[in-house]
Design a protein around this motif. Sequence first.
Motif, short mmCIF file in Angstrom:
data_model
loop_
_atom_site.label_atom_id
_atom_site.label_comp_id
_atom_site.label_asym_id
_atom_site.label_seq_id
_atom_site.Cartn_x
_atom_site.Cartn_y
_atom_site.Cartn_z
N VAL A 66 -30.97 -29.26 -28.21
CA VAL A 66 -32.19 -29.72 -28.86
C VAL A 66 -31.88 -30.89 -29.78
N MET B 282 -45.11 -31.56 -23.10
CA MET B 282 -44.45 -32.86 -23.16
C MET B 282 -42.96 -32.63 -23.44
N ILE B 283 -42.13 -33.38 -22.69
CA ILE B 283 -40.68 -33.29 -22.92
C ILE B 283 -40.12 -34.70 -23.12
N THR B 284 -39.28 -34.86 -24.11
CA THR B 284 -38.56 -36.12 -24.30
C THR B 284 -37.07 -35.85 -24.11
N PHE C 285 -32.90 -32.80 -25.77
CA PHE C 285 -34.35 -32.86 -25.52
C PHE C 285 -35.14 -32.48 -26.75
N ARG C 286 -36.41 -32.94 -26.72
CA ARG C 286 -37.42 -32.45 -27.65
C ARG C 286 -38.58 -31.94 -26.81
N SER C 287 -39.25 -30.90 -27.30
CA SER C 287 -40.31 -30.34 -26.49
C SER C 287 -41.55 -30.06 -27.31
N TYR C 288 -42.69 -30.39 -26.72
CA TYR C 288 -43.97 -29.94 -27.26
C TYR C 288 -44.59 -29.15 -26.13
N GLY C 289 -44.66 -27.84 -26.29
CA GLY C 289 -45.23 -27.06 -25.20
C GLY C 289 -44.98 -25.59 -25.38
N CYS C 290 -45.32 -24.86 -24.34
CA CYS C 290 -45.27 -23.41 -24.40
C CYS C 290 -43.84 -22.91 -24.23
N ILE D 199 -40.31 -25.09 -23.14
CA ILE D 199 -39.07 -25.16 -23.91
C ILE D 199 -37.90 -24.61 -23.10
#
Lengths: 221, 411
Positions: free
Chosen positions: A19, A39-41, A58-63, A67
């Motif tokens: 992460v 969203m994943i970066t 990675f960075r994650s915005y999501g469920c 992740i």
Amino acid sequence: MAIKYTPKVIQEFTNPENVGEIENANASSTEGSPACGDMITYNMIINPDTKIIEDIKFRSYGCASNIATASVATKIAKGKHIDEVMGLTPKAVTESLDGLPAVKIHCSVLAINGLKSAIRKWNEKYSDMEKSDEFKLDEETIVRALRNVINPETGVSIVKMNMVRMIEIETGKVYVELMMGDTDEMFFNNIEEETREHLEDLPGVLNVIIKLTEGKSYSFE
Amino acid sequence: MSNIENKVSYLDNGDSTRMLPEVLEEILPYLSEHYGNPASLHQFGLDAEEAIDSARSKLAEAIGAKPAEIIFTSGATESNNLALNGLRYQFPDKRHLIISPIEHASVDNIAKRWSREGWAEVTKLKVNSEGFVDPDSLRSAIRDDTLLVSVIHGNMEIGTIQNLTELGEICREKGVLLHSDCAQTFGKIPLNIGELPVDLASFNAHKMHGPKGVGALYIRKKVKVRRYFEGSPQEHGVRPGTENVPGIIGFAKAAEIAIRDMDKEMKRVDELAGRLADGLMEIEHVGFNGPPVGKNRLPGNVNITFRYIEGEAILMHLNIKGVYVSSGSACSSTTLEPSHVLTAIGLLHEDAHGSIRYTLSRLNDEEDVQRALQVTNETVKQLRAMTAFIPEKHSKHVDENAQTFYKHKND
């Protein structure tokens, strides 16, 4: 109807690996959007000589499954040659999580596509092969984009399920007919939105018209 | 994190509640020795019928209705279906339905189906940012062929309690029937349906510490509803099928207790909810959804958006840490659609995705509030530290002080 995750998904979600960000990353990508809720970066260091992914975060915005899939994808990609990563399918991710619920399969597609997108961008930047201006909007590229649209009821791509029944292209305007078959109506909105999103992302597409048609059972490809 | 670890705080009472011991005790004999069918003519049957009649009277009294106006069903979903479909078959020429945009899925999906099948035209009323129905939009929506207006009394997600007197008077004035889904309000706020200008109302037991699988439909005298499935003539011929005797007994008992203890318990629950809401609002980059905690909101309901992170992930972390809640995020729904309630009150999809609903009941206490605050704080921090959602890059509306977000993120 609760969404049930395997213990591996929970494990990966609660203790994700890789992460964060890499300061001197030479490849990166962001896939998905806040409006979709996932969203994943990715940030990577690709060795220009060996073409090995030496580091990835990675960075994650999501469920939870967003992740978990991103975490697993970084573990799979780390130390691999980019050609090998380009050959991965979402299955690589779902299998190492002991499976995902059908409505969450799209997370594994996002996780893998993000890896490929970062590599593709790196390729464009660092080598003269693969120029993006060679992109041609035709039936084949549209089908390729639609392979990423997952029917949340079955967890299978709408292309594989033979739901795509007609494609017409006319100077920036794309017309697609989807045969909904046995799909529960509660998923119609989601499938239509996902289809629109994936097509609107293609270079040269200005207008997308989607028609959902009823029909008998779908037959798998 | 010390002494309050390893315990569970159930803060999802809007979904279902724990049955009270007094209710269970009342039900048990009807699951064993009192097994007669109320339709039978022998003594066992007569006993069962008498028990149901007495429950019907108790329930009628609890909502200010007459016993003959109560139809027992399997729950509020069935009651909603019976109200809408029952009227549809009674008045096949009336092809216009009016609903609020924040109805429970049962009403919302009936409307969708009627509209898709070409049976009826559907008008959705306007609601403001707190979820209150705009009375003017109701006045102008009613037509000669309007079958029914259906407006949920207390909204299950954001807790908005509609002014049924005002809306009902408009319906009366225009000669149109009003149905209201009271599943969330009954037992929580005073309700005298007989005195309200409401013609049909749906209820259930399991949101007020009664058993699952039982509910009721109130049908005002002189309003005719046709059954929409066939069987024997139970429940005035409107709802065929052998009655759920233990459920009905438990329902009446739960209603009796809820009303008996309402003043004391709901005041306490709302104080807890107020403290929970205040504590959560201290977290940065949050939004409060629905009307302020108080008389126009369901007691115990708190709905908060945590920006830049996603609700299902929050919910799952809270779950692991023993705090049970629900979310309006698309990812926590099996249809992958964000909550239609939150989008109807004007939330962006991204804000609906980050929403968490806490619903407290009389069985919660201060310790639950403290645990929820502590665990939510930790979780929000943890998820924001890894989020890919960078406000300036990805958000349509950035908090006035988004800079503090980065500070928070790098903590």
